[in-house]
Scaffold this motif. Sequence first.
Motif, short mmCIF file in Angstrom:
data_model
loop_
_atom_site.label_atom_id
_atom_site.label_comp_id
_atom_site.label_asym_id
_atom_site.label_seq_id
_atom_site.Cartn_x
_atom_site.Cartn_y
_atom_site.Cartn_z
N ARG A 19 0.83 -1.21 0.00
CA ARG A 19 0.00 0.00 0.00
C ARG A 19 0.86 1.26 0.00
NH1 ARG A 19 -3.03 0.25 5.04
NH2 ARG A 19 -3.99 -1.65 4.31
N GLU A 20 1.90 1.29 0.85
CA GLU A 20 2.75 2.48 0.97
C GLU A 20 3.59 2.74 -0.28
OE1 GLU A 20 3.30 4.79 3.55
OE2 GLU A 20 1.47 3.98 4.43
N THR A 21 4.03 1.67 -0.96
CA THR A 21 4.93 1.82 -2.10
C THR A 21 4.23 1.78 -3.44
OG1 THR A 21 5.37 -0.56 -2.22
CG2 THR A 21 6.84 0.77 -0.82
N GLY A 22 3.01 1.27 -3.47
CA GLY A 22 2.31 1.10 -4.73
C GLY A 22 2.75 -0.14 -5.49
N LEU A 23 3.56 -0.98 -4.85
CA LEU A 23 4.00 -2.24 -5.47
C LEU A 23 2.91 -3.29 -5.37
CD1 LEU A 23 7.60 -2.54 -3.94
CD2 LEU A 23 7.04 -2.00 -6.31
N PRO A 24 2.87 -4.24 -6.31
CA PRO A 24 1.97 -5.37 -6.14
C PRO A 24 2.37 -6.17 -4.90
CG PRO A 24 2.89 -5.31 -8.37
CD PRO A 24 3.62 -4.29 -7.56
N LYS A 25 1.41 -6.86 -4.29
CA LYS A 25 1.69 -7.60 -3.06
C LYS A 25 2.79 -8.64 -3.25
CE LYS A 25 -2.68 -7.08 -0.64
NZ LYS A 25 -3.85 -7.77 -0.09
N HIS A 26 2.80 -9.35 -4.39
CA HIS A 26 3.83 -10.38 -4.58
C HIS A 26 5.22 -9.76 -4.67
CE1 HIS A 26 3.07 -9.32 -8.81
NE2 HIS A 26 4.31 -9.72 -9.04
N THR A 27 5.33 -8.55 -5.21
CA THR A 27 6.62 -7.86 -5.28
C THR A 27 7.04 -7.38 -3.90
OG1 THR A 27 6.13 -7.16 -7.54
CG2 THR A 27 7.89 -5.99 -6.40
N ALA A 28 6.09 -6.83 -3.14
CA ALA A 28 6.39 -6.39 -1.78
C ALA A 28 6.86 -7.57 -0.93
CB ALA A 28 5.16 -5.75 -1.15
N LYS A 29 6.23 -8.72 -1.11
CA LYS A 29 6.63 -9.91 -0.36
C LYS A 29 8.06 -10.33 -0.73
CE LYS A 29 5.33 -14.61 0.81
NZ LYS A 29 4.33 -15.67 0.67
N MET A 30 8.40 -10.28 -2.02
CA MET A 30 9.75 -10.65 -2.45
C MET A 30 10.79 -9.70 -1.84
SD MET A 30 9.16 -11.90 -6.44
CE MET A 30 10.24 -10.66 -6.98
N VAL A 31 10.46 -8.42 -1.78
CA VAL A 31 11.37 -7.43 -1.20
C VAL A 31 11.58 -7.71 0.28
CG1 VAL A 31 11.63 -4.99 -0.61
CG2 VAL A 31 10.86 -5.65 -2.90
N ILE A 32 10.51 -7.96 1.01
CA ILE A 32 10.60 -8.21 2.45
C ILE A 32 11.38 -9.49 2.72
CG2 ILE A 32 9.25 -8.78 4.51
CD1 ILE A 32 7.07 -6.87 3.31
N VAL A 33 11.09 -10.55 2.00
CA VAL A 33 11.79 -11.83 2.19
C VAL A 33 13.28 -11.65 1.89
CG1 VAL A 33 12.03 -14.18 1.29
CG2 VAL A 33 9.77 -13.28 1.84
N SER A 34 13.60 -10.95 0.81
CA SER A 34 15.01 -10.71 0.47
C SER A 34 15.72 -9.92 1.56
CB SER A 34 15.12 -9.96 -0.86
OG SER A 34 14.65 -10.74 -1.91
N MET A 35 15.06 -8.89 2.07
CA MET A 35 15.65 -8.07 3.12
C MET A 35 15.92 -8.90 4.38
SD MET A 35 14.13 -4.69 5.02
CE MET A 35 13.04 -5.64 6.05
N LEU A 36 14.96 -9.72 4.76
CA LEU A 36 15.13 -10.54 5.96
C LEU A 36 16.21 -11.60 5.76
CD1 LEU A 36 11.41 -10.91 7.05
CD2 LEU A 36 13.19 -9.49 8.10
N ASP A 37 16.31 -12.16 4.54
CA ASP A 37 17.37 -13.13 4.25
C ASP A 37 18.75 -12.48 4.38
OD1 ASP A 37 15.58 -15.19 3.76
OD2 ASP A 37 15.70 -15.00 1.57
N ILE A 38 18.89 -11.27 3.84
CA ILE A 38 20.16 -10.55 3.92
C ILE A 38 20.51 -10.25 5.37
CG2 ILE A 38 21.30 -8.36 3.36
CD1 ILE A 38 19.65 -8.48 0.69
N MET A 39 19.52 -9.80 6.15
CA MET A 39 19.75 -9.51 7.56
C MET A 39 20.17 -10.77 8.31
SD MET A 39 16.58 -6.87 8.27
CE MET A 39 16.79 -6.89 10.05
N ARG A 40 19.47 -11.90 8.07
CA ARG A 40 19.81 -13.15 8.73
C ARG A 40 21.23 -13.59 8.39
NH1 ARG A 40 16.79 -17.03 6.13
NH2 ARG A 40 18.61 -17.14 4.80
N ASP A 41 21.59 -13.53 7.11
CA ASP A 41 22.92 -13.94 6.69
C ASP A 41 24.00 -13.11 7.37
OD1 ASP A 41 21.72 -15.82 5.05
OD2 ASP A 41 22.02 -14.67 3.20
N ASN A 42 23.77 -11.81 7.47
CA ASN A 42 24.74 -10.95 8.13
C ASN A 42 24.84 -11.27 9.62
OD1 ASN A 42 26.03 -8.55 6.49
ND2 ASN A 42 24.04 -9.01 5.59
N LEU A 43 23.72 -11.49 10.28
CA LEU A 43 23.74 -11.81 11.70
C LEU A 43 24.45 -13.13 11.96
CD1 LEU A 43 20.14 -10.68 12.62
CD2 LEU A 43 22.28 -9.60 13.36
N VAL A 44 24.20 -14.13 11.12
CA VAL A 44 24.85 -15.44 11.27
C VAL A 44 26.36 -15.30 11.10
CG1 VAL A 44 25.11 -17.70 10.16
CG2 VAL A 44 22.84 -16.82 10.66
#
Length: 67
Positions: A14-39
């Motif tokens: 809603r905030e970005t105007g992206l389709p939901k499936h694109t927003a989900k891909m962005v969020i999942v990618s961000m969390l994967d990157i954060m997890r990899d860095n923390l590990v």
Amino acid sequence: MNLTSKQLVRDVARETGLPKHTAKMVIVSMLDIMRDNLVNGTPVILPGIGTIQHHYRKGRTAKTLPD
């Protein structure tokens, strides 16, 4: 009240105007990157939120206690 991943995807879409499936891909990618860095021991700094660090500690069981 907890924020679920479904609600987060909806709000980001809603905030970005992206389709939901694109927003989900962005969020999942961000969390994967954060997890990899923390590990790998790299803290994740989120301005306005704080710093996230993973602290490892050795467990204490009968096998690891000193004699």
